[in-house]
Design an enzyme around this catalytic site. Structure first.
Site, PDB file in Angstrom:
ATOM      1  N   ARG A 141     -18.309  76.362 -28.928  1.00 29.94           N
ATOM      2  CA  ARG A 141     -19.179  75.128 -29.042  1.00 29.94           C
ATOM      3  C   ARG A 141     -20.202  74.946 -28.930  1.00 29.94           C
ATOM      4  O   ARG A 141     -21.161  75.929 -29.463  1.00 29.94           O
ATOM      5  CB  ARG A 141     -18.739  75.619 -27.134  1.00 29.94           C
ATOM      6  CG  ARG A 141     -17.611  75.382 -27.040  1.00 29.94           C
ATOM      7  CD  ARG A 141     -17.505  76.186 -25.647  1.00 29.94           C
ATOM      8  NE  ARG A 141     -18.444  77.504 -25.484  1.00 29.94           N
ATOM      9  CZ  ARG A 141     -18.192  78.192 -23.700  1.00 29.94           C
ATOM     10  NH1 ARG A 141     -17.854  78.001 -23.026  1.00 29.94           N
ATOM     11  NH2 ARG A 141     -18.603  79.688 -24.655  1.00 29.94           N
ATOM     12  N   PHE A 234     -13.480  74.555 -18.058  1.00 32.64           N
ATOM     13  CA  PHE A 234     -12.640  73.287 -19.105  1.00 32.64           C
ATOM     14  C   PHE A 234     -11.731  72.018 -17.247  1.00 32.64           C
ATOM     15  O   PHE A 234     -11.085  71.531 -17.574  1.00 32.64           O
ATOM     16  CB  PHE A 234     -11.621  73.241 -19.855  1.00 32.64           C
ATOM     17  CG  PHE A 234     -12.304  73.402 -20.955  1.00 32.64           C
ATOM     18  CD1 PHE A 234     -13.722  74.591 -21.773  1.00 32.64           C
ATOM     19  CD2 PHE A 234     -12.613  72.314 -22.412  1.00 32.64           C
ATOM     20  CE1 PHE A 234     -13.894  74.780 -22.375  1.00 32.64           C
ATOM     21  CE2 PHE A 234     -14.026  72.358 -23.018  1.00 32.64           C
ATOM     22  CZ  PHE A 234     -14.475  73.692 -23.504  1.00 32.64           C
ATOM     23  N   GLY A 242     -15.972  64.150 -25.398  1.00 26.53           N
ATOM     24  CA  GLY A 242     -16.601  63.569 -26.675  1.00 26.53           C
ATOM     25  C   GLY A 242     -17.152  64.681 -27.815  1.00 26.53           C
ATOM     26  O   GLY A 242     -16.079  65.356 -28.038  1.00 26.53           O
ATOM     27  N   CYS A 245     -15.595  67.756 -32.777  1.00 26.25           N
ATOM     28  CA  CYS A 245     -14.354  68.315 -32.344  1.00 26.25           C
ATOM     29  C   CYS A 245     -12.623  67.577 -31.573  1.00 26.25           C
ATOM     30  O   CYS A 245     -11.853  67.379 -32.225  1.00 26.25           O
ATOM     31  CB  CYS A 245     -14.264  70.076 -31.937  1.00 26.25           C
ATOM     32  SG  CYS A 245     -15.256  71.003 -32.986  1.00 26.25           S
TER      33      CYS A 245
END
Ligand code: UDX
Length: 404
Positions: A141, A234, A242, A245
């Site tokens: 990330r 998450f 956004g 990826c």
């Protein structure tokens, strides 16, 4: 082990810096000459926590060049070039062009595809180059890319001859899955699609909360997430996903499934809902205010998420554009993004807030939750990233808060 890395974006540069800081001699190649110049001066071309430090520590082990021939004595070469979508389908032109160049100078190396590619791509690259092609998708990330590379939840390696790649990542101590190229390629898409579905799901639950007094999606998410089958990550409701990826990978896997005649409508729904999220929230704000026309609005955060200056597929930029279309006068503040000509950008948070009557949180920077909340007094606050404590700040619209 002598390692090459082709494509020095978020994935490639972090891979290069981490592996060099572990004592491997690394050659990083990129076709962008100005990027190479910046790196040769010891600077990172973008903001990523801990990256500068890793590059500095690894200086004696790492060289940067735009010349592919510098890869000639590498044993393993990581391919980290972009895989954009063209007409909603994955575009492999950079993967193929870079592989073709690599083959000219380093045909005996292992070619490791880190770029996100659909199942069957490693096979195509192997046919093109005749090289041993290994799939090793990244799960890093932005904003925590160094940590995610050094301590990933898992490492996925696909291919027939994977020993050198397995050895490179052994230092992480993370579980390593060795499998086929195709499984490795699909694991990446299935993971990103699942996480995107999770985000759209919690955003829909947030919409439901807003209709039920005494509810708060953050509490609902916490209660769900403690169930280990669901997990806590998450499940943060907000403006939608956004970045470079999720939007791209969900669309690519959806069109791949269609091509295969397979129903992936769960992912299609997540995409559709996410695409409508910004206009939907702007409409909610307009309902609340009567009109946005002529209103002085301050948007906090421009990047697609906190701890990065990456603006790709930024929900914040989308919301700004949408607000302007509704006649709002928009100003913005971001802790790291500078120099956007199209936006009236402040370099002082409290000045940006004082100059406005409406405050919108669009990125989840900690700098925003840490502010002296007295500066928000008398302002209409639209907390679209749930940055503020609703007990301390009066919120006009907080995503997923059911008002009485
Ligand atoms: C993602 C994947 O997480 C990573 O594994 C992959 O390899 C690359 O893509 P990244 O795009 O850097 O990483 O950011 P990520 O932290 O996954 O966030 C993506 C988007 O989802 C952001 O816009 C973020 O704000 C949003 N998000 C994330 C939510 O809205 N809610 C959440 O709970 C988590």
């Amino acid at each position: 082990m002598r390692i090459g890395v082709v494509g020095l974006g978020y994935v490639g540069l972090v891979t290069a810096a981490v592996l060099a800081s572990r004592g491997n001699p690394v050659t990083g190649v990129d076709v962008d000459v100005s990027r190479i110049q910046t790196l040769k001066r010891g600077k990172s071309p973008f903001f990523e926590p801990q990256l500068d430090e890793r590059i500095r520590n690894a200086r004696s082990n790492i060289e940067f060049s735009e010349d592919y021939s510098k890869l000639s004595n590498c044993e393993v070469i990581f391919l980290c070039v972009p895989t954009p979508n063209t007409d909603n389908r994955i575009d492999l032109r950079y993967v193929m062009a870079a592989s073709d160049e690599i083959k000219k100078y380093s045909a005996s190396a292992d070619l490791v595809i880190k770029s996100t590619v659909l199942p069957g791509t490693a096979r195509k690259v192997s046919e093109l180059t005749g090289m041993n092609v290994v799939s090793n998708p990244e799960f890093t990330r932005e904003g925590s890319a160094v940590h995610d590379t050094e301590k990933p939840d898992r490492i996925v390696i696909g291919g027939k001859y994977v020993e050198r790649v397995r050895k490179i990542w052994e230092f992480t101590g993370s579980p390593i899955i060795v499998t086929t190229n195709e499984n490795a390629e699909l694991i990446k898409y299935a993971s990103n699609a699942f996480l995107a579905v999770k985000i759209s799901f919690i955003n829909q639950i947030a919409d439901l909360c807003e209709r039920i007094p005494e509810t708060d999606v953050n509490v609902v998410a916490e209660g769900m997430g403690l169930d280990r089958r669901i997990g806590r990550e998450f499940l943060k409701a907000g403006l939608g996903y956004g970045g470079s990826c999720f939007p791209k990978d969900t669309v690519a896997v959806s069109s791949f499934a269609k091509q295969m005649g397979v129903d992936l409508s769960i992912v299609d729904s997540a995409i559709q809902y996410n695409d409508n999220r910004v206009p939907f929230l702007v409409e909610r704000m307009e309902e609340n205010l009567g009109t946005l026309n002529g209103k002085r609005v301050c948007v906090l955060g421009l990047s697609f998420k906190d701890n990065t200056d990456d603006l790709r597929e930024s929900r914040s930029l989308m919301i700004i554009e949408n607000l302007k279309r509704h006649g709002a006068i928009v100003k913005a503040y971001d802790p790291v993004v500078r120099n956007i000509d199209t936006i009236d950008l402040y370099d002082d948070l409290s000045k940006c807030v004082s100059a406005s009557e409406i405050v919108i949180t669009a990125t989840e920077w900690k700098d925003f939750s840490d502010i002296d909340t007295s500066i928000l007094k008398g302002k209409k606050v639209f907390d679209l990233r749930r940055v503020f404590d609703p007990k301390k700040v009066e919120i006009a619209l907080g995503v997923g808060i059911g008002k009485n």
